[in-house]
Design an enzyme around this catalytic site. Structure first.
Site, PDB file in Angstrom:
ATOM      1  N   LYS A  13       1.088  -1.221  -0.032  1.00 58.72           N
ATOM      2  CA  LYS A  13       0.081   0.108   0.196  1.00 58.72           C
ATOM      3  C   LYS A  13       0.821   1.434  -0.145  1.00 58.72           C
ATOM      4  O   LYS A  13       0.592   2.403  -0.873  1.00 58.72           O
ATOM      5  CB  LYS A  13      -0.772   0.128   1.194  1.00 58.72           C
ATOM      6  CG  LYS A  13      -1.689  -1.181   1.303  1.00 58.72           C
ATOM      7  CD  LYS A  13      -2.846  -1.146   2.516  1.00 58.72           C
ATOM      8  CE  LYS A  13      -2.191  -1.113   3.823  1.00 58.72           C
ATOM      9  NZ  LYS A  13      -1.417  -2.668   4.265  1.00 58.72           N
ATOM     10  N   ARG A  88      -9.977   0.352   8.085  1.00 55.87           N
ATOM     11  CA  ARG A  88      -9.497  -1.017   8.327  1.00 55.87           C
ATOM     12  C   ARG A  88     -10.672  -1.633   8.698  1.00 55.87           C
ATOM     13  O   ARG A  88     -10.583  -2.997   9.008  1.00 55.87           O
ATOM     14  CB  ARG A  88      -8.521  -1.156   9.570  1.00 55.87           C
ATOM     15  CG  ARG A  88      -7.454  -0.239   9.526  1.00 55.87           C
ATOM     16  CD  ARG A  88      -6.309  -0.787   8.684  1.00 55.87           C
ATOM     17  NE  ARG A  88      -5.136  -0.179   8.599  1.00 55.87           N
ATOM     18  CZ  ARG A  88      -3.890  -0.760   8.575  1.00 55.87           C
ATOM     19  NH1 ARG A  88      -3.876  -1.804   8.636  1.00 55.87           N
ATOM     20  NH2 ARG A  88      -2.916   0.150   8.331  1.00 55.87           N
ATOM     21  N   ARG A 127      12.013  -5.231   4.610  1.00 56.47           N
ATOM     22  CA  ARG A 127      11.688  -3.908   4.438  1.00 56.47           C
ATOM     23  C   ARG A 127      12.683  -2.965   5.143  1.00 56.47           C
ATOM     24  O   ARG A 127      12.916  -3.205   6.176  1.00 56.47           O
ATOM     25  CB  ARG A 127      10.211  -3.457   4.845  1.00 56.47           C
ATOM     26  CG  ARG A 127      10.037  -2.115   4.500  1.00 56.47           C
ATOM     27  CD  ARG A 127       8.332  -1.909   4.869  1.00 56.47           C
ATOM     28  NE  ARG A 127       7.815  -2.232   6.084  1.00 56.47           N
ATOM     29  CZ  ARG A 127       6.626  -2.145   6.167  1.00 56.47           C
ATOM     30  NH1 ARG A 127       5.702  -1.527   5.417  1.00 56.47           N
ATOM     31  NH2 ARG A 127       6.088  -2.666   7.438  1.00 56.47           N
ATOM     32  N   ARG A 160      11.346  -1.142  10.860  1.00 55.15           N
ATOM     33  CA  ARG A 160      10.376  -0.831  11.436  1.00 55.15           C
ATOM     34  C   ARG A 160      10.294  -1.830  12.812  1.00 55.15           C
ATOM     35  O   ARG A 160      10.472  -2.951  12.543  1.00 55.15           O
ATOM     36  CB  ARG A 160       8.989  -0.862  11.054  1.00 55.15           C
ATOM     37  CG  ARG A 160       8.632   0.341  10.327  1.00 55.15           C
ATOM     38  CD  ARG A 160       7.336   0.575   9.634  1.00 55.15           C
ATOM     39  NE  ARG A 160       6.229  -0.192  10.004  1.00 55.15           N
ATOM     40  CZ  ARG A 160       4.997  -0.039   9.385  1.00 55.15           C
ATOM     41  NH1 ARG A 160       4.864   0.649   8.198  1.00 55.15           N
ATOM     42  NH2 ARG A 160       3.938  -0.708   9.711  1.00 55.15           N
ATOM     43  N   ARG A 171       0.058  -9.080  13.133  1.00 50.60           N
ATOM     44  CA  ARG A 171      -0.760  -8.162  12.603  1.00 50.60           C
ATOM     45  C   ARG A 171      -1.395  -8.988  11.212  1.00 50.60           C
ATOM     46  O   ARG A 171      -2.424  -8.600  10.964  1.00 50.60           O
ATOM     47  CB  ARG A 171       0.546  -7.388  11.518  1.00 50.60           C
ATOM     48  CG  ARG A 171       0.884  -6.149  12.830  1.00 50.60           C
ATOM     49  CD  ARG A 171       2.399  -5.432  12.221  1.00 50.60           C
ATOM     50  NE  ARG A 171       2.258  -4.959  11.060  1.00 50.60           N
ATOM     51  CZ  ARG A 171       3.352  -4.482  10.241  1.00 50.60           C
ATOM     52  NH1 ARG A 171       4.558  -4.910  10.488  1.00 50.60           N
ATOM     53  NH2 ARG A 171       3.179  -3.996   9.150  1.00 50.60           N
TER      54      ARG A 171
HETATM   55  P1  AP5 Z   1       4.791  -1.484   1.734  1.00 50.86           P
HETATM   56  O1  AP5 Z   1       4.540  -0.573   0.688  1.00 50.86           O
HETATM   57  O2  AP5 Z   1       5.410  -0.958   2.994  1.00 50.86           O
HETATM   58  O3  AP5 Z   1       3.364  -2.528   2.333  1.00 50.86           O
HETATM   59  P2  AP5 Z   1       2.178  -1.664   3.162  1.00 50.86           P
HETATM   60  O4  AP5 Z   1       1.209  -2.717   2.473  1.00 50.86           O
HETATM   61  O5  AP5 Z   1       2.045  -0.358   3.184  1.00 50.86           O
HETATM   62  O6  AP5 Z   1       2.584  -2.353   4.510  1.00 50.86           O
HETATM   63  P3  AP5 Z   1       2.589  -1.646   6.009  1.00 50.86           P
HETATM   64  O7  AP5 Z   1       3.143  -2.827   6.792  1.00 50.86           O
HETATM   65  O8  AP5 Z   1       2.802  -0.326   6.049  1.00 50.86           O
HETATM   66  O9  AP5 Z   1       1.171  -1.683   6.056  1.00 50.86           O
HETATM   67  P4  AP5 Z   1       0.480  -1.816   7.636  1.00 50.86           P
HETATM   68  O10 AP5 Z   1      -1.094  -1.864   7.193  1.00 50.86           O
HETATM   69  O11 AP5 Z   1       0.605  -2.968   8.534  1.00 50.86           O
HETATM   70  O12 AP5 Z   1       0.965  -0.656   8.343  1.00 50.86           O
HETATM   71  P5  AP5 Z   1       0.674   1.034   8.589  1.00 50.86           P
HETATM   72  O13 AP5 Z   1       1.992   1.457   8.520  1.00 50.86           O
HETATM   73  O14 AP5 Z   1      -0.366   1.408   7.700  1.00 50.86           O
HETATM   74  O15 AP5 Z   1       5.577  -2.776   1.193  1.00 50.86           O
HETATM   75  C1  AP5 Z   1       6.180  -3.943   2.302  1.00 50.86           C
HETATM   76  C2  AP5 Z   1       7.568  -4.030   1.571  1.00 50.86           C
HETATM   77  O16 AP5 Z   1       7.500  -5.019   0.204  1.00 50.86           O
HETATM   78  C3  AP5 Z   1       8.469  -3.203   1.080  1.00 50.86           C
HETATM   79  O17 AP5 Z   1       9.829  -3.356   1.610  1.00 50.86           O
HETATM   80  C4  AP5 Z   1       8.495  -2.801  -0.469  1.00 50.86           C
HETATM   81  O18 AP5 Z   1       9.630  -2.485  -1.171  1.00 50.86           O
HETATM   82  C5  AP5 Z   1       8.095  -4.335  -0.500  1.00 50.86           C
HETATM   83  N1  AP5 Z   1       7.229  -4.538  -2.017  1.00 50.86           N
HETATM   84  C6  AP5 Z   1       6.090  -3.853  -1.973  1.00 50.86           C
HETATM   85  N2  AP5 Z   1       5.474  -3.982  -3.154  1.00 50.86           N
HETATM   86  C7  AP5 Z   1       6.110  -5.024  -3.864  1.00 50.86           C
HETATM   87  C8  AP5 Z   1       5.892  -6.101  -4.898  1.00 50.86           C
HETATM   88  N3  AP5 Z   1       5.107  -5.875  -5.893  1.00 50.86           N
HETATM   89  N4  AP5 Z   1       7.211  -7.052  -4.970  1.00 50.86           N
HETATM   90  C9  AP5 Z   1       8.105  -7.183  -4.017  1.00 50.86           C
HETATM   91  N5  AP5 Z   1       8.271  -6.135  -3.255  1.00 50.86           N
HETATM   92  C10 AP5 Z   1       7.219  -5.447  -3.013  1.00 50.86           C
HETATM   93  O19 AP5 Z   1       0.219   0.765  10.085  1.00 50.86           O
HETATM   94  C11 AP5 Z   1       1.002   0.621  11.159  1.00 50.86           C
HETATM   95  C12 AP5 Z   1       0.209   0.407  12.486  1.00 50.86           C
HETATM   96  O20 AP5 Z   1      -0.273   1.670  12.774  1.00 50.86           O
HETATM   97  C13 AP5 Z   1      -0.914  -0.530  12.426  1.00 50.86           C
HETATM   98  O21 AP5 Z   1      -0.200  -1.938  12.723  1.00 50.86           O
HETATM   99  C14 AP5 Z   1      -1.559  -0.131  13.422  1.00 50.86           C
HETATM  100  O22 AP5 Z   1      -1.598  -0.301  14.750  1.00 50.86           O
HETATM  101  C15 AP5 Z   1      -1.912   1.457  13.258  1.00 50.86           C
HETATM  102  N6  AP5 Z   1      -2.773   1.795  12.347  1.00 50.86           N
HETATM  103  C16 AP5 Z   1      -2.518   2.495  11.252  1.00 50.86           C
HETATM  104  N7  AP5 Z   1      -3.795   2.484  10.260  1.00 50.86           N
HETATM  105  C17 AP5 Z   1      -4.684   2.296  11.376  1.00 50.86           C
HETATM  106  C18 AP5 Z   1      -6.102   2.519  11.280  1.00 50.86           C
HETATM  107  N8  AP5 Z   1      -6.797   2.918  10.058  1.00 50.86           N
HETATM  108  N9  AP5 Z   1      -6.712   2.020  12.403  1.00 50.86           N
HETATM  109  C19 AP5 Z   1      -6.278   1.586  13.326  1.00 50.86           C
HETATM  110  N10 AP5 Z   1      -4.839   1.556  13.597  1.00 50.86           N
HETATM  111  C20 AP5 Z   1      -4.203   1.463  12.281  1.00 50.86           C
END
Ligand code: AP5
Length: 212
Positions: A13, A88, A127, A160, A171
Site C-alpha cells: 500500500k 480498516r 523492508r 520498523r 498483524r
Molecule cells: P509496503 O508498501 O511498505 O506495504 P504496506 O502494505 O504499506 O505495509 P505496511 O506494513 O505499511 O502496512 P500496515 O497496514 O501493516 O501498516 P501501517 O503503516 O499502515 O511494502 C512492504 C515491503 O514490500 C517493502 O519493503 C516494499 O519495498 C516491498 N514491496 C512492495 N510491493 C512489492 C512488490 N510488488 N513486489 C516485491 N516487493 C514489494 O500501520 C502501522 C500500524 O498503525 C498498524 O499496525 C496499526 O497499529 C496502526 N494503524 C494504522 N492505520 C490504522 C487504522 N486505520 N486504524 C487503526 N490502527 C491503524
C-alpha cells in the site's frame, strides 16, 4: 478523486500510494505514517498509538477517526486524497463516508491489493525505510544502490519495530481487510481488486488503469 487503498500488512500500500500520488497529484494520507510521526514527536497520541502498534493491534477507532477527520479538514485535502491504511473496518469506512458527504464528496474507488501470507512475511522482514524522506526499499525486491543508504536523499535506512517476526504474525492475524469492509465498497460499486504479487511496476500499472 477520493481513493482508498486496501490490503493486508505488506501488500504494498505505501509503495503504491507514493507512486500513484506522484502520477496523479492526489494527496497521500497514511494513518500508519501519521501515528509514526506522533511516536517520533513523543506526543500523548503517539504514546497511546505505540502501545497498540508494538503489539500488532489496531489503534482504537475513536482515536484514529478523529485524527483522520482533522487531517482531511485541511485545505490541501479538499480536491482529492489517496487514503493508505484507512479504513480498516466498517465503522471507519462509515465515518469516512460521513466526513466526505459533509463536503459533498464520496469515495470514487477502493483499490484492494491482495497477496498470500508467505509473500507478505518475506516483504515485511526485508523492508527498509529512509529515516529522512520515508522512501521504501526491500533488501531483495527493491534494494538501494548502496546498503543502508537512501537512493533518493542519502538518508539512513532503518527497519520498523513492528516488522519483527512475532508482531508480523499478529498483524497478519488481526489486520487483514475484513470481508465486511470489502463488501462495503463492493456494494457501493467502487471496488477493484489487483494481484499484488506481480512486480512493483506491474502493480502500479494495474492500479493506475483502475483509476482511469
Ligand atoms: P509496503 O508498501 O511498505 O506495504 P504496506 O502494505 O504499506 O505495509 P505496511 O506494513 O505499511 O502496512 P500496515 O497496514 O501493516 O501498516 P501501517 O503503516 O499502515 O511494502 C512492504 C515491503 O514490500 C517493502 O519493503 C516494499 O519495498 C516491498 N514491496 C512492495 N510491493 C512489492 C512488490 N510488488 N513486489 C516485491 N516487493 C514489494 O500501520 C502501522 C500500524 O498503525 C498498524 O499496525 C496499526 O497499529 C496502526 N494503524 C494504522 N492505520 C490504522 C487504522 N486505520 N486504524 C487503526 N490502527 C491503524
Amino acid at each position: 478523486m477520493f481513493v482508498v487503498l486496501l490490503g493486508p500488512p505488506g501488500a504494498g500500500k505505501g509503495t503504491q500510494a507514493e507512486r500513484i500520488a506522484k502520477a496523479t497529484g492526489l494527496l497521500h494520507v497514511s494513518t500508519g505514517d501519521m501515528f509514526r510521526e506522533h511516536v517520533r514527536n513523543e506526543t500523548e497520541l503517539g504514546q497511546l498509538a505505540k502501545s497498540y502498534m508494538d503489539k500488532g493491534e489496531l489503534v482504537p477507532d475513536e482515536v484514529t477517526i478523529s485524527m483522520l477527520n482533522e487531517r482531511i479538514s485541511r485545505d490541501d485535502a479538499s480536491e482529492g486524497v489517496m487514503f493508505d491504511g484507512f479504513p480498516r473496518n466498517v465503522p471507519q469506512a462509515k465515518a469516512l463516508d460521513d466526513a466526505l458527504a459533509e463536503r459533498a464528496k464520496k469515495i470514487d474507488r477502493a483499490l484492494l491489493i491482495s497477496a498470500r501470507d508467505e509473500e507478505l512475511v518475506s516483504r515485511l522482514s526485508g523492508r527498509w525505510i529512509c529515516r529522512q524522506c520515508g522512501r521504501l526499499f526491500h533488501e531483495r525486491f527493491d534494494p538501494p544502490a548502496e546498503a543502508g543508504k537512501c537512493d533518493a536523499c542519502g538518508g539512513e535506512l532503518y527497519q520498523r519495530d513492528d516488522d519483527k517476526a512475532d508482531v508480523v504474525r499478529t498483524r497478519l492475524e488481526k489486520q487483514k481487510p475484513a470481508p465486511e469492509l470489502i463488501d462495503h465498497y463492493r456494494q457501493a460499486g467502487v471496488l477493484h481488486e489487483v494481484d499484488g504479487e506481480r512486480s512493483i511496476d506491474e502493480v502500479t500499472t494495474a492500479l493506475l488503469e483502475a483509476l482511469r
